[in-house]
Design an enzyme around this catalytic site. Sequence first.
Site, PDB file in Angstrom:
ATOM      1  N   GLU A 275     117.747  30.466 113.861  1.00 45.98           N
ATOM      2  CA  GLU A 275     117.471  30.822 112.604  1.00 45.98           C
ATOM      3  C   GLU A 275     116.202  30.547 112.289  1.00 45.98           C
ATOM      4  OE1 GLU A 275     119.654  28.384 109.983  1.00 45.98           O
ATOM      5  OE2 GLU A 275     121.212  29.553 109.594  1.00 45.98           O
ATOM      6  N   ARG A 314     101.265  21.424 102.606  1.00 46.13           N
ATOM      7  CA  ARG A 314     101.733  20.903 104.301  1.00 46.13           C
ATOM      8  C   ARG A 314     101.144  19.318 104.916  1.00 46.13           C
ATOM      9  NH1 ARG A 314     102.909  22.353 108.268  1.00 46.13           N
ATOM     10  NH2 ARG A 314     104.630  22.163 109.113  1.00 46.13           N
ATOM     11  N   CYS A 344      92.653  18.413  90.750  1.00 47.77           N
ATOM     12  CA  CYS A 344      92.635  16.710  90.414  1.00 47.77           C
ATOM     13  C   CYS A 344      93.698  16.313  90.972  1.00 47.77           C
ATOM     14  CB  CYS A 344      92.390  17.024  89.121  1.00 47.77           C
ATOM     15  SG  CYS A 344      90.265  17.090  88.955  1.00 47.77           S
TER      16      CYS A 344
HETATM   17  C1  LIG Z   1     114.098  26.520 106.549  1.00 48.43           C
HETATM   18  C2  LIG Z   1     115.672  26.257 107.264  1.00 48.43           C
HETATM   19  C3  LIG Z   1     115.532  26.921 108.983  1.00 48.43           C
HETATM   20  C4  LIG Z   1     113.978  27.550 109.333  1.00 48.43           C
HETATM   21  O1  LIG Z   1     114.016  26.361 109.499  1.00 48.43           O
HETATM   22  P1  LIG Z   1     112.397  26.210 110.636  1.00 48.43           P
HETATM   23  O2  LIG Z   1     111.735  24.898 110.940  1.00 48.43           O
HETATM   24  O3  LIG Z   1     111.079  27.367 109.553  1.00 48.43           O
HETATM   25  O4  LIG Z   1     112.551  26.673 112.197  1.00 48.43           O
HETATM   26  C5  LIG Z   1     116.606  27.866 109.343  1.00 48.43           C
HETATM   27  N1  LIG Z   1     117.621  26.501 108.370  1.00 48.43           N
HETATM   28  C6  LIG Z   1     118.339  26.515 107.215  1.00 48.43           C
HETATM   29  C7  LIG Z   1     119.138  26.839 107.233  1.00 48.43           C
HETATM   30  C8  LIG Z   1     116.768  25.942 106.844  1.00 48.43           C
HETATM   31  O5  LIG Z   1     117.219  25.657 105.013  1.00 48.43           O
END
Ligand SMILES: *Cc1c(COP(=O)(O)O)cnc(C)c1O
Length: 417
Positions: A275, A314, A344
């Site tokens: 993912e 970030r 601010c």
């Molecule tokens: C945020 C998230 C990701 C992606 O993480 P990255 O560091 O952007 O690759 C994948 N899976 C789940 C469940 C997430 O919450």
Amino acid sequence: MSFSTSVTEVMPTTLSPQGVDLEQVCQQFSTPLYLYDADIIIRQIEALKNAFTYPKTKFKYAAKALTNISILKLIRQQGIDLDVVSIQEGHIALKAGFTPKQIMYTPSGVPFAEIDEAIELGFQMNVDSLPLLRYIGERYGNTVPCCLRLNPDIRAGGHAKISVGHNESKFGIALSQLDLVVDVVKQYGITINGLHIHTGSDIKDPKVFAQGAQRLYAAAQHFPDLQFIDFGSGFKVAYKEGDIATDIPQLARLMEDSFQEFCQQYGRELEMWFEPGKFIVSDSGYLLTEVTVVKENPGIDFVHVDTGLNHLLRPMMYDAYHDIVNVSNPEGAQQPYHVVGYICETDNLAEGRMIAEVRPGDILAIKNAGAYGFSMASNYNSRLRPAEVLIHQGEAKLIRQRETMDDILQNQIELPL
Ligand SMILES: *Cc1c(COP(=O)(O)O)cnc(C)c1O
């Protein structure tokens, strides 16, 4: 918080994604502006596809990294599915043309009403707690196949706030409670069709994934109906020269070998899912901002820009390093600057950073702003959120209008006091 000072001389380069003139883009659409290069998104996806040879590998882009509907469409066109963490992301995904089956829904402790909606929409459920699993069993019996989000108790990732796969993190069901899970699954006859882990963000070492995988393989013996195993993401990208990124080909080899071995033991070829969020979109994005004031302080010059932590959280939230390039004066002499926002609040974007000489009115490009940039932006200080532009086939196209004062006021109710 700490900032690293870059001491290496940076060679003057003209930053011009797909040949587009960034100063011109800023003139056309004004600043601050989020700009994304579609070619880089496609390049990153190709890198993933090329690294993995196991035919049942699937990528589910983590939509929260950058959720603009045009970006989602572009990613869908490349054959990538989706992971969403809220029902709202799910609705945008459907609008972008994803089918419910392509959408993995990974909630964390959301109201059960939202669960009902996700089930009705037909998303793949990813269950993150025992109470949720019991709820689904009680209400839906054996009719909703579920993936289980397990917490492997591994501490990994770039920063405490993005290390989410250990026992003191809120995410997932502890592996030590697997017996309880199995009891609930048996009680209701729930089909467990997938197992999932996501150990955090900015994981450099592929061995962390391999370690998590072993724990899932061991857990898999309790679940005979699996169709996929989802190893999450957290693939690290390089934010600056010399940064170590996750070696994707190495990761692929490591994972594919053990996965195929596992499938043989399991008795079936399962799908292998990942993912990635940041990996797909981070490099593609630039936050373009105009220099408002250069304040010559004793010691170091402050560069004020027309953006801040309201648009890019970030640096303050994760101590993140974002490269900054002076687009308007690439040949200027390198000098150290503190680059600070207009909010601010202490909203340093960079400290002691070497940048080509900065003058008021110059355009700065803040790099690696594609992931968790706009998607974390707010209206703090009642500021407007920026426009978003996608460079697609050599042309800069608006994909989100800049907000207006009406957007700020539209939901406020003025009492006749
Ligand atoms: C945020 C998230 C990701 C992606 O993480 P990255 O560091 O952007 O690759 C994948 N899976 C789940 C469940 C997430 O919450």
